[in-house]
Design an enzyme around this catalytic site. Sequence first.
Site, PDB file in Angstrom:
ATOM      1  N   LYS A 175      -9.840  -9.052   1.266  1.00  0.00           N
ATOM      2  CA  LYS A 175      -9.388  -7.740   0.284  1.00  0.00           C
ATOM      3  C   LYS A 175      -9.228  -7.037   1.133  1.00  0.00           C
ATOM      4  O   LYS A 175     -10.420  -5.886   1.092  1.00  0.00           O
ATOM      5  CB  LYS A 175      -9.401  -8.504  -1.003  1.00  0.00           C
ATOM      6  CG  LYS A 175      -9.065  -6.848  -2.253  1.00  0.00           C
ATOM      7  CD  LYS A 175      -8.884  -7.525  -3.454  1.00  0.00           C
ATOM      8  CE  LYS A 175      -7.955  -6.648  -3.711  1.00  0.00           C
ATOM      9  NZ  LYS A 175      -8.577  -7.485  -5.340  1.00  0.00           N
ATOM     10  N   CYS A 185     -16.359  -1.535  -1.072  1.00  0.00           N
ATOM     11  CA  CYS A 185     -17.194  -1.266  -1.805  1.00  0.00           C
ATOM     12  C   CYS A 185     -17.724  -0.222  -0.261  1.00  0.00           C
ATOM     13  O   CYS A 185     -18.192  -0.444   0.857  1.00  0.00           O
ATOM     14  CB  CYS A 185     -17.882  -2.720  -1.793  1.00  0.00           C
ATOM     15  SG  CYS A 185     -17.023  -4.137  -2.650  1.00  0.00           S
TER      16      CYS A 185
HETATM   17  C1  LIG Z   1      -9.914  -2.975 -14.836  1.00  0.00           C
HETATM   18  C2  LIG Z   1      -9.940  -3.312 -12.870  1.00  0.00           C
HETATM   19  C3  LIG Z   1     -11.457  -4.050 -12.146  1.00  0.00           C
HETATM   20  C4  LIG Z   1     -10.760  -4.715 -10.697  1.00  0.00           C
HETATM   21  N1  LIG Z   1     -11.816  -5.496 -10.373  1.00  0.00           N
HETATM   22  C5  LIG Z   1     -12.035  -5.918  -8.979  1.00  0.00           C
HETATM   23  C6  LIG Z   1     -12.436  -6.455  -8.288  1.00  0.00           C
HETATM   24  O1  LIG Z   1     -13.837  -6.952  -9.261  1.00  0.00           O
HETATM   25  N2  LIG Z   1     -12.936  -7.074  -7.543  1.00  0.00           N
HETATM   26  C7  LIG Z   1     -11.825  -6.770  -6.653  1.00  0.00           C
HETATM   27  O2  LIG Z   1     -11.490  -7.031  -5.423  1.00  0.00           O
HETATM   28  N3  LIG Z   1     -10.306  -5.961  -6.847  1.00  0.00           N
HETATM   29  C8  LIG Z   1     -10.588  -5.582  -8.098  1.00  0.00           C
HETATM   30  N4  LIG Z   1      -9.960  -4.730  -9.377  1.00  0.00           N
HETATM   31  C9  LIG Z   1      -8.370  -4.527  -8.183  1.00  0.00           C
HETATM   32  C10 LIG Z   1      -6.892  -5.474  -8.402  1.00  0.00           C
HETATM   33  O3  LIG Z   1      -7.606  -6.878  -8.125  1.00  0.00           O
HETATM   34  C11 LIG Z   1      -6.273  -4.772  -7.478  1.00  0.00           C
HETATM   35  O4  LIG Z   1      -6.146  -5.212  -6.611  1.00  0.00           O
HETATM   36  C12 LIG Z   1      -5.293  -3.730  -7.928  1.00  0.00           C
HETATM   37  O5  LIG Z   1      -5.753  -3.411  -8.967  1.00  0.00           O
HETATM   38  C13 LIG Z   1      -4.199  -3.810  -7.758  1.00  0.00           C
HETATM   39  O6  LIG Z   1      -3.115  -5.193  -8.486  1.00  0.00           O
HETATM   40  P1  LIG Z   1      -2.372  -4.444  -9.508  1.00  0.00           P
HETATM   41  O7  LIG Z   1      -1.882  -3.192  -9.349  1.00  0.00           O
HETATM   42  O8  LIG Z   1      -1.362  -5.436 -10.071  1.00  0.00           O
HETATM   43  O9  LIG Z   1      -3.473  -4.170 -11.035  1.00  0.00           O
HETATM   44  C14 LIG Z   1      -9.602  -4.545 -10.088  1.00  0.00           C
HETATM   45  C15 LIG Z   1      -8.471  -3.578 -10.609  1.00  0.00           C
HETATM   46  C16 LIG Z   1      -8.412  -3.421 -11.839  1.00  0.00           C
HETATM   47  C17 LIG Z   1      -7.591  -2.285 -12.891  1.00  0.00           C
END
Ligand SMILES: Cc1cc2nc3c(=O)[nH]c(=O)nc-3n(C[C@H](O)[C@H](O)[C@H](O)COP(=O)(O)O)c2cc1C
Lengths: 261, 314
Positions: free
Chosen positions: B173, B138
């Site tokens: 993270k 953030c």
């Molecule tokens: C729609 C959406 C919302 C997300 N919201 C958050 C969040 O609130 N906090 C966070 O740490 N990561 C958030 N992420 C990131 C995911 O937790 C993850 O780290 C990222 O999407 C990569 O993994 P993936 O390719 O399996 O989606 C979000 C991802 C997506 C697609």
Amino acid sequence: MTEFQEKSTVTARESLAGDVFRLTVQAPRIAAAAQPGQFVMVRTGDTLDPLLRRPLSIHQVLSDGRLRLLFKVVGKGTGLLAGLGPGLKIDLIGPLGRGFSLAPAGPACLVGGGMGMAPLYFLARRLLQVRPGPGDDQILLGARNRAELELPAAEFSGLGYRLHLATDDGSLGHHGLVPELLDDVLPSVRQVYVCGPYPMMRTVALKCRTAGVACQVSLETHMACGLGVCLGCAVAVAAGGYKHVCKDGPVFAADEVLWKM
Amino acid sequence: MENVIDQGGVDLRVRIGGLHLQNPVLTASGTFGYGRELTAFVNPARLGGIVAKGISLAPRPGNPPPRVVETACGMLNAIGLENVGVERFISDKLPFLRQTGTRVIVNILGDTVEEYGRLAGRLAGVEGIDALEVNISCPNVKKGGVAFGTVPETAAAVTMAVRAAVDVPVIVKLSPNVSDITVIARAVEAAGADAVSLINTLLGMAIDSRSRKPCLANVVGGLSGPAIKPVALRMVWQVARAVAIPVIGIGGIATAGDALEFLLAGATAVQVGTANFYQPRASEEIIDGIRDFLRQEGEPSVRNIIGQVRVDEQ
Ligand SMILES: Cc1cc2nc3c(=O)[nH]c(=O)nc-3n(C[C@H](O)[C@H](O)[C@H](O)COP(=O)(O)O)c2cc1C
Ligand SMILES: Cc1cc2nc3c(=O)[nH]c(=O)nc-3n(C[C@H](O)[C@H](O)[C@H](O)COP(=O)(O)OP(=O)(O)OC[C@H]3O[C@@H](n4cnc5c(N)ncnc54)[C@H](O)[C@@H]3O)c2cc1C
Ligand code: FES
């Protein structure tokens, strides 16, 4: 609310006009639970591109566990769906979202533009089950041209409703936009249901507000999940902040929506 | 631990610091809601854990739409961290999460280091929270909006503020939008993180050439899904060799095969994100697939394969 994932079998694929297709699939659990205005999230194939499911309205529910989708090919996902044929499998999740409220206080008017006709057909059929007959209900439909409007219009008129048609090129019905047909109808209806392109829904919503007629709109947004987890389907609401089209909608009271001018 | 018997003779248990998981498959923050939304498809009790949607001290409305757009084998999102705020999270969302029968990891975010500390303090001692995951991707509003996670000092400061406020394990993270992710990983390890999870989304952009407008109202957004898996895997491998604390792998994981790659690269657990959107049963299928793989390989425990990628010495 119960949602199902079904590996459904396509039983028919019909080309209605140019790039408009009707797909009939065997999806008994979704069909049994579906309400007008709800949608399904459709996987267009097994590969990773397109990745996301596509939202499509439930167009019709048949008595034997089949349901129908009506869609226009606008990109890769809908293009793949148009290539499906009988016997092939299709992965659906549904029924999703909150559909139309089915208790109009008096005569109703259904207003559909383009593929917005898809959910209205299911609604038109269901209204006939919850009310004695079409009575003073009316249906206004619009499309680009005769080819796109003719077949759907025939299906609606087969239900016994009074139909008013409009085409952009004047090849069938009124030469112009559907909302132009609304002025004559509004004084005699108590409830409007509308689904179509955004500017059309906005015009209808504002006309209804002025006339003091209740209006329900079915909105479209990009959706990553359709299941309420991605929060990608936000729509600004008049009360401030956002609602989520996949869970709070896709059908909203028109006055709830903050219309973009 | 519960459910060991249900795992077909294979031991799937892993440990992230003090956090014991019945298997290494978690659902990623922002992709699984608050645990309740996908129960028509997934039995939460089977998961290693649920990482809840990121929460902040005050509720956030999120960004204007469009918020998501599909890209090749992936998607961009600019949700804007929409969330109900910590008070409603505790009163409305946590009770369900608490009774799912799996580990509950609360993902937190803030605008300032102090805000992270206050938020963690509010969650300290709240029953039913098994760990915190700290989203440091953030913008730091006091430092011109530079993300906390891109500067080792601020990443460490956030970690310390959270670490000092709670007793539960703290997972930091990491953002992939940095030139050397191992530098940040070491900084948060030194600041007291119990584990790191990575990657968060990669900053990206898409333009609609007809309207000449960006596809997202926010102009830029986070790329996720299978498209980012190779990048995520590389980073997990690098970080696993750079730190002594456990690493949780995230990024494009959609199948058991994907998850196994991350485990081999050195991840102790994985999170499934975008796959939940198009295949809501993905996380359970991945658990089954890992178990089947281990059985076929004659491996009694998943822990035997963590970090076991065979890299030939040069
Ligand atoms: C729609 C959406 C919302 C997300 N919201 C958050 C969040 O609130 N906090 C966070 O740490 N990561 C958030 N992420 C990131 C995911 O937790 C993850 O780290 C990222 O999407 C990569 O993994 P993936 O390719 O399996 O989606 C979000 C991802 C997506 C697609
Ligand atoms: C609740 C709901 C019901 C719908 N019902 C119907 C229907 O019954 N018949 C029909 O023809 N269309 C319907 N649509 C629109 C339909 O979802 C899109 O036309 C379709 O997703 C386009 O996919 P594509 O891959 O062919 O196009 P592309 O432009 O290649 O798609 C790229 C991405 O944008 C998204 N997208 C593109 N256009 C739209 C759109 N208008 N609305 C939402 N997402 C979009 C796609 O889902 C995909 O994620 C509905 C949309 C919603 C939200
Ligand atoms: S489409 Fe994902 S929350 Fe509505």
